[in-house]
Design an enzyme around this catalytic site. Structure first.
Site, PDB file in Angstrom:
ATOM      1  N   PHE A 193       0.851  -1.188   0.000  1.00 49.96           N
ATOM      2  CA  PHE A 193       0.000   0.000   0.000  1.00 49.96           C
ATOM      3  C   PHE A 193       0.894   1.248   0.000  1.00 49.96           C
ATOM      4  CE2 PHE A 193      -2.993   3.029   2.005  1.00 49.96           C
ATOM      5  CZ  PHE A 193      -4.083   2.831   1.188  1.00 49.96           C
ATOM      6  N   ASP A 249       1.759  -5.003   8.644  1.00 46.43           N
ATOM      7  CA  ASP A 249       0.607  -4.108   8.580  1.00 46.43           C
ATOM      8  C   ASP A 249      -0.639  -4.989   8.486  1.00 46.43           C
ATOM      9  OD1 ASP A 249      -1.466  -2.370   7.853  1.00 46.43           O
ATOM     10  OD2 ASP A 249      -0.114  -1.047   6.744  1.00 46.43           O
ATOM     11  N   TYR A 260     -10.736   1.619  11.024  1.00 41.24           N
ATOM     12  CA  TYR A 260     -11.968   1.958  10.291  1.00 41.24           C
ATOM     13  C   TYR A 260     -12.353   0.949   9.211  1.00 41.24           C
ATOM     14  CZ  TYR A 260      -8.498   4.195   7.172  1.00 41.24           C
ATOM     15  OH  TYR A 260      -7.407   4.445   6.379  1.00 41.24           O
ATOM     16  N   LYS A 261     -11.587  -0.128   9.074  1.00 38.58           N
ATOM     17  CA  LYS A 261     -11.930  -1.137   8.062  1.00 38.58           C
ATOM     18  C   LYS A 261     -12.782  -2.219   8.737  1.00 38.58           C
ATOM     19  CE  LYS A 261      -8.098   0.239   5.156  1.00 38.58           C
ATOM     20  NZ  LYS A 261      -6.662   0.182   4.961  1.00 38.58           N
ATOM     21  N   ARG A 285     -12.769  -4.031  -6.877  1.00 35.85           N
ATOM     22  CA  ARG A 285     -12.491  -4.779  -5.655  1.00 35.85           C
ATOM     23  C   ARG A 285     -13.733  -4.863  -4.767  1.00 35.85           C
ATOM     24  NH1 ARG A 285      -8.433  -2.383  -1.082  1.00 35.85           N
ATOM     25  NH2 ARG A 285     -10.112  -0.864  -0.979  1.00 35.85           N
TER      26      ARG A 285
HETATM   27  C1  PLP Z   1      -5.996   1.362   4.751  1.00 31.72           C
HETATM   28  C2  PLP Z   1      -4.522   1.175   4.888  1.00 31.72           C
HETATM   29  C3  PLP Z   1      -3.755   2.107   5.564  1.00 31.72           C
HETATM   30  C4  PLP Z   1      -4.418   3.348   6.075  1.00 31.72           C
HETATM   31  O1  PLP Z   1      -3.541   4.269   6.599  1.00 31.72           O
HETATM   32  P1  PLP Z   1      -4.102   5.571   7.308  1.00 31.72           P
HETATM   33  O2  PLP Z   1      -2.898   6.188   7.854  1.00 31.72           O
HETATM   34  O3  PLP Z   1      -5.085   5.133   8.352  1.00 31.72           O
HETATM   35  O4  PLP Z   1      -4.791   6.410   6.276  1.00 31.72           O
HETATM   36  C5  PLP Z   1      -2.409   1.846   5.739  1.00 31.72           C
HETATM   37  N1  PLP Z   1      -1.837   0.730   5.243  1.00 31.72           N
HETATM   38  C6  PLP Z   1      -2.562  -0.178   4.563  1.00 31.72           C
HETATM   39  C7  PLP Z   1      -1.915  -1.406   4.048  1.00 31.72           C
HETATM   40  C8  PLP Z   1      -3.919   0.026   4.360  1.00 31.72           C
HETATM   41  O5  PLP Z   1      -4.643  -0.865   3.681  1.00 31.72           O
END
Ligand code: PLP
Length: 409
Positions: free
Chosen positions: A128, A195, A220-221, A368
């Site tokens: 990501f 992560d 938040y997921k 997705r």
């Molecule tokens: C959603 C996600 C994030 C989100 O990061 P924020 O700092 O909360 O915006 C980070 N890493 C991965 C792999 C994600 O899927």
């Protein structure tokens, strides 16, 4: 399960589903096919009620007294106690704070503190982007090198200080074997950061069992904490003697002594930086109660069923969508992705949203869908597959409004 199944078979699976009662915890229109809980979990009734009460009574009437009287100061620790069993961790080894990106900065800065002079951060080229940006900034600031690989476990070498991976690939849904990859990294003397953005709350995670070093994750997921919910970080006890580079008064051993010098709090408490966002913490705290006592192995089993049902319908209904996710649920997170054969995935996704099927689009040309088994039904997966295949087959997405790009995809 012989694919594709019939809608009656999907209904029968719902009738026998041990998680079915949990959908009533969520505020979701009955006809909405919400397959985007991997990006933003929906509102729970508990969070709505708790936040409304916190605004009116705790903030509105209690004012600053509420730090003590309403227990605001203990919220992060309370939440840590609810996240811990979901990820195979002890609550004391967690800190609930900030965003995933900021927490990654903190744990990377600690993980790079080594006596052997190694300065290489190894990661996946497909990781990501925020993870890669944070690592790039850390590398610049701390004299390290970010090395990107198409197959990081195969590229582990004796100069790697930190292996930084996301367990589930946000685009394809591919899932690493956390225990095996961690063992391979340790064999060359590297530290591992995981992560868990697409893992926590979606399937069983066992950080201690895998002997991981550090982890970060998202609120938040699959944890349904609300837009911009606090994230979390985890540090194995053997690494808790290090002090992160980002320091603030909430990570001080005695925040209210107002000392000029920083003295790190014990354990992971030193990873707190500034004042907690109390309303967001309240929402996350309440949302997590929905998961209390939920067996994540059951959640993962249902996720695999939901994915199989949708894949079955899509593949039976159109030749224009190609599954790019692993078919085997053992090496896949709780999501599936398709590539559109004519590069029209963005418009396809917008047309699906206009018809009540919410998924999302990721570059390049990936559509997705996430499965959050606490509220997604088997019939939803069935209906989503039928609808998506129909839109692709009939090309009803081919209208100018579906090609207009919004700021957030
Ligand atoms: C959603 C996600 C994030 C989100 O990061 P924020 O700092 O909360 O915006 C980070 N890493 C991965 C792999 C994600 O899927």
């Amino acid at each position: 399960m012989q694919l594709p199944i019939s809608r009656a078979e999907a209904e029968a699976m719902d009738a026998a589903d041990p998680l079915a009662h949990l959908r009533a915890e969520f505020i979701l229109a009955d006809d909405l096919l919400y397959l985007d809980g991997n990006s933003l979990g929906p509102l729970t009734k508990r969070a709505k009620a708790r936040v409304e009460a916190a605004v009116a009574a705790e903030w509105g009437e209690g004012l600053i007294r509420s730090w003590n009287t309403a227990g605001w100061i203990d919220l992060p620790r309370r939440i840590a106690g609810k996240i811990a069993p979901l990820i195979g961790a002890a609550a004391d080894d967690l800190a609930v704070c900030d965003s995933t990106s900021v927490n990654l900065f903190k744990v990377l800065s600690a993980a790079l503190q080594r006596d052997d002079g190694r300065r290489v951060i190894l990661s996946d080229r497909r990781n990501f982007p925020t993870d890669l940006y944070v690592a790039d900034g850390i590398a610049d600031q701390f004299g390290a090198t970010l090395r990107l690989s198409d197959d990081p476990p195969a590229d582990l070498s004796s100069d790697v200080a930190v292996l930084m991976l996301t367990e589930v690939d946000y685009r394809s849904g591919h899932k690493y074997d956390m225990a095996a990859v961690t063992a391979a990294a340790h064999a060359v003397g590297a530290t591992v950061i995981w992560d868990l953005a697409h893992s926590a709350g979606a399937f069983p995670v066992d950080l201690m069992g895998a002997d991981a070093d550090y982890a970060v994750g998202c609120g938040y997921k699959y944890l349904n904490g609300g837009p911009g919910a606090p994230a979390f970080l985890w540090v194995h006890p053997r690494n808790q003697n290090k002090v992160p580079a980002l320091r603030g008064w909430f990570g001080h051993a005695r925040p209210f002594a107002f000392d000029a010098g920083f003295a790190p709090a014990a354990g992971t408490a030193r990873y707190y930086v500034g004042t907690a966002p109390v309303l967001s913490m309240t929402a996350l705290d309440a949302a997590l109660d929905v998961m209390d006592g939920v067996d994540l192995a059951t959640v993962a089993r249902k996720s695999a069923e939901l994915a199989a049902i949708m894949i079955g319908q899509v593949e039976a209904g159109t030749d224009d969508l190609t599954l790019i996710s692993p078919r085997d649920p053992a090496v896949r997170g709780s999501q599936i992705s398709f590539r559109h054969e004519r590069g029209e995935g963005y418009a396809l996704c917008q047309a699906a949203i206009a018809q009540g099927l919410i998924g999302d689009y990721r570059e390049p040309d990936v559509v997705r869908f996430g499965f959050a088994p606490l509220y997604v039904r088997h019939v939803d997966a069935f209906d989503a597959g039928v609808l998506l295949a129909g839109i692709a087959r009939e090309r009803t997405y081919d209208r100018p409004e579906f090609y207009a790009r919004a700021a957030v995809t």
